[in-house]
Design an enzyme around this catalytic site. Structure first.
Site, PDB file in Angstrom:
ATOM      1  N   GLU A 102       0.882  -1.159  -0.073  1.00  0.00           N
ATOM      2  CA  GLU A 102       0.045  -0.020  -0.079  1.00  0.00           C
ATOM      3  C   GLU A 102       0.851   1.331  -0.074  1.00  0.00           C
ATOM      4  O   GLU A 102       0.715   1.924  -0.862  1.00  0.00           O
ATOM      5  CB  GLU A 102      -0.915   0.051   1.247  1.00  0.00           C
ATOM      6  CG  GLU A 102      -1.952  -0.873   1.359  1.00  0.00           C
ATOM      7  CD  GLU A 102      -3.160  -1.044   0.151  1.00  0.00           C
ATOM      8  OE1 GLU A 102      -3.047  -0.042  -0.631  1.00  0.00           O
ATOM      9  OE2 GLU A 102      -3.606  -2.030  -0.125  1.00  0.00           O
ATOM     10  N   ASN A 128       1.393   3.811  -3.028  1.00  0.00           N
ATOM     11  CA  ASN A 128       0.917   5.378  -2.766  1.00  0.00           C
ATOM     12  C   ASN A 128       2.230   6.278  -3.337  1.00  0.00           C
ATOM     13  O   ASN A 128       2.067   7.330  -4.178  1.00  0.00           O
ATOM     14  CB  ASN A 128       0.678   5.528  -1.570  1.00  0.00           C
ATOM     15  CG  ASN A 128      -0.890   5.132  -1.279  1.00  0.00           C
ATOM     16  OD1 ASN A 128      -1.488   4.839  -2.121  1.00  0.00           O
ATOM     17  ND2 ASN A 128      -1.028   5.434  -0.023  1.00  0.00           N
ATOM     18  N   ARG A 175      -8.609   3.370  -7.990  1.00  0.00           N
ATOM     19  CA  ARG A 175      -8.089   3.290  -6.629  1.00  0.00           C
ATOM     20  C   ARG A 175      -9.273   3.202  -5.839  1.00  0.00           C
ATOM     21  O   ARG A 175     -10.321   3.664  -6.326  1.00  0.00           O
ATOM     22  CB  ARG A 175      -7.126   4.496  -6.213  1.00  0.00           C
ATOM     23  CG  ARG A 175      -6.183   4.972  -7.160  1.00  0.00           C
ATOM     24  CD  ARG A 175      -4.983   3.682  -7.326  1.00  0.00           C
ATOM     25  NE  ARG A 175      -4.784   3.196  -6.142  1.00  0.00           N
ATOM     26  CZ  ARG A 175      -4.277   1.770  -6.014  1.00  0.00           C
ATOM     27  NH1 ARG A 175      -3.983   1.226  -7.046  1.00  0.00           N
ATOM     28  NH2 ARG A 175      -3.869   1.417  -4.851  1.00  0.00           N
TER      29      ARG A 175
HETATM   30  N1  LIG Z   1       2.887   9.234  -0.936  1.00  0.00           N
HETATM   31  C1  LIG Z   1       2.031   9.978  -1.404  1.00  0.00           C
HETATM   32  N2  LIG Z   1       2.134  11.249  -1.854  1.00  0.00           N
HETATM   33  C2  LIG Z   1       0.969  11.837  -2.207  1.00  0.00           C
HETATM   34  N3  LIG Z   1      -0.309  11.874  -1.964  1.00  0.00           N
HETATM   35  C3  LIG Z   1      -0.580  10.556  -1.405  1.00  0.00           C
HETATM   36  C4  LIG Z   1       0.460   9.507  -1.177  1.00  0.00           C
HETATM   37  N4  LIG Z   1      -0.022   8.687  -0.302  1.00  0.00           N
HETATM   38  C5  LIG Z   1      -1.064   8.924  -0.307  1.00  0.00           C
HETATM   39  N5  LIG Z   1      -1.809  10.178  -0.829  1.00  0.00           N
HETATM   40  C6  LIG Z   1      -2.991  10.894  -1.253  1.00  0.00           C
HETATM   41  O1  LIG Z   1      -3.902  10.011  -0.044  1.00  0.00           O
HETATM   42  C7  LIG Z   1      -4.887   9.391  -0.941  1.00  0.00           C
HETATM   43  C8  LIG Z   1      -5.373   8.286  -0.261  1.00  0.00           C
HETATM   44  O2  LIG Z   1      -4.569   7.140  -0.423  1.00  0.00           O
HETATM   45  P1  LIG Z   1      -5.036   5.768   0.084  1.00  0.00           P
HETATM   46  O3  LIG Z   1      -6.018   5.678   1.290  1.00  0.00           O
HETATM   47  O4  LIG Z   1      -3.943   4.973  -0.274  1.00  0.00           O
HETATM   48  O5  LIG Z   1      -6.202   5.548  -1.322  1.00  0.00           O
HETATM   49  P2  LIG Z   1      -5.833   5.492  -2.801  1.00  0.00           P
HETATM   50  O6  LIG Z   1      -4.409   5.158  -2.857  1.00  0.00           O
HETATM   51  O7  LIG Z   1      -6.801   4.285  -3.307  1.00  0.00           O
HETATM   52  O8  LIG Z   1      -6.157   6.665  -3.396  1.00  0.00           O
HETATM   53  C9  LIG Z   1      -4.589   9.417  -2.339  1.00  0.00           C
HETATM   54  O9  LIG Z   1      -5.621   9.402  -3.305  1.00  0.00           O
HETATM   55  C10 LIG Z   1      -3.669  10.469  -2.486  1.00  0.00           C
HETATM   56  O10 LIG Z   1      -4.176  11.757  -2.654  1.00  0.00           O
HETATM   57 MG   LIG Z   2      -3.417   3.794  -1.941  1.00  0.00          MG
END
Ligand SMILES: Nc1ncnc2c1ncn2[C@@H]1O[C@H](COP(=O)(O)OP(=O)(O)O)[C@@H](O)[C@H]1O
Ligand SMILES: [Mg+2]
Lengths: 149, 107
Positions: free
Chosen positions: A50, A54, A113
């Site tokens: 995960e 990300n 996502r």
């Molecule tokens: N490493 C990262 N850099 C920038 N934005 C991030 C990062 N990790 C998460 N995000 C932001 O947080 C949101 C939620 O992440 P997550 O719960 O993993 O859901 P998803 O990956 O399905 O969108 C993402 O849609 C993104 O906007």
């Molecule tokens: Mg994610």
């Protein structure tokens, strides 16, 4: 009181999706030395996947020069069997971490996502810390107890 | 990851075998959508018994196919999810919005 660290591991790789499997397998192999249960190893693989996904998908969104986009992983194990893993990128950062961590919240519109990444990281670990700075990057620190107690 | 499928009259069963992550979700999506488009089944069953690893990309994959099936009037079910697959479906409450069947062997 800080616990004694008995082992550590660091790795760095390019933000390419093919490295997602490498990253979760590497951390799981490192954790295996403490003889955790199969369920604990499965949880570790999932949460690393995960966080690394990300970094690749959101942190470095829109980047074509992927071989030049680094993802860093740092692992430590303490004497009592606590694994700490930090996954860091130098990508775009998160504007509002609290909002980003809400279940079903996603900024992705076409990649299918689910917005459940952070929720999974939270419920499959014993602790999560997210620090992020817009335009600088994001670091996610996950803690997982490797022993039964 | 590998995807195979079998037809039983009006039902099509697709088997996902291996690891579902972001890296291979796109190929899985295209392959499953191709199967649904080609076979136009009345019932589409996604067999997840062979899933050895699944993260939230698997959720997106299941939710997306559910949407596609709903829009074409086909009913979708999950068959025999492995522990890895079920744990992820459960955390998102998917076990309450999609039918999960266990123990039934097709064919
Ligand atoms: N490493 C990262 N850099 C920038 N934005 C991030 C990062 N990790 C998460 N995000 C932001 O947080 C949101 C939620 O992440 P997550 O719960 O993993 O859901 P998803 O990956 O399905 O969108 C993402 O849609 C993104 O906007
Ligand atoms: Mg994610």
């Amino acid at each position: 009181m800080a616990e004694k660290i008995i082992n550590s591991m660091k790795t760095e790789f390019s933000a390419k999706s093919v490295n997602e499997a490498f990253a979760r397998t590497a951390v799981a192999s490192f954790a295996a030395q403490f003889d955790p249960s199969i369920a604990v190893i499965a949880d570790i693989k999932t949460v690393i996947s995960e966080a690394v996904t990300n970094a690749i998908v959101h942190g470095y969104a829109g980047r074509e020069d992927r071989e030049a986009c680094p993802v860093y992983i740092q692992c430590k194990i303490t004497e009592s069997g606590k694994l700490t893993v930090r996954i860091k990128d130098k990508g775009r950062g998160i504007e509002d971490v609290e909002t980003a961590m809400q279940p079903l919240y996603t900024t992705d519109s076409e990649g299918e996502r689910s917005g459940m990444g952070f929720t999974i990281m939270q419920s499959f670990t014993d602790g999560i810390k997210v620090s992020s700075k817009l335009g600088k990057g994001t670091a996610v620190t996950l803690e997982k107890r490797l022993t039964g107690r | 990851m590998e995807i195979k499928y079998e037809k039983y009259g009006e039902e099509t069963v697709a088997f996902v075998i291996g690891e579902i992550d972001h890296h291979n979700a796109k190929a899985a999506r295209e392959r499953l959508d191709g199967i649904i488009d080609r076979e136009c089944p009345v019932r589409f069953a996604l067999d997840l018994s062979g899933v050895s690893f699944c993260d939230s990309s698997g959720l997106g994959l299941v939710m997306g196919r559910m949407k596609k099936c709903n829009s074409t009037g086909c009913s979708m079910v999950i068959l025999n999810p492995s522990n890895a697959a079920f744990k992820i479906l459960e955390i998102a409450g998917m076990d309450k919005i999609i039918k999960i069947e266990r123990g039934k062997q097709n064919g």
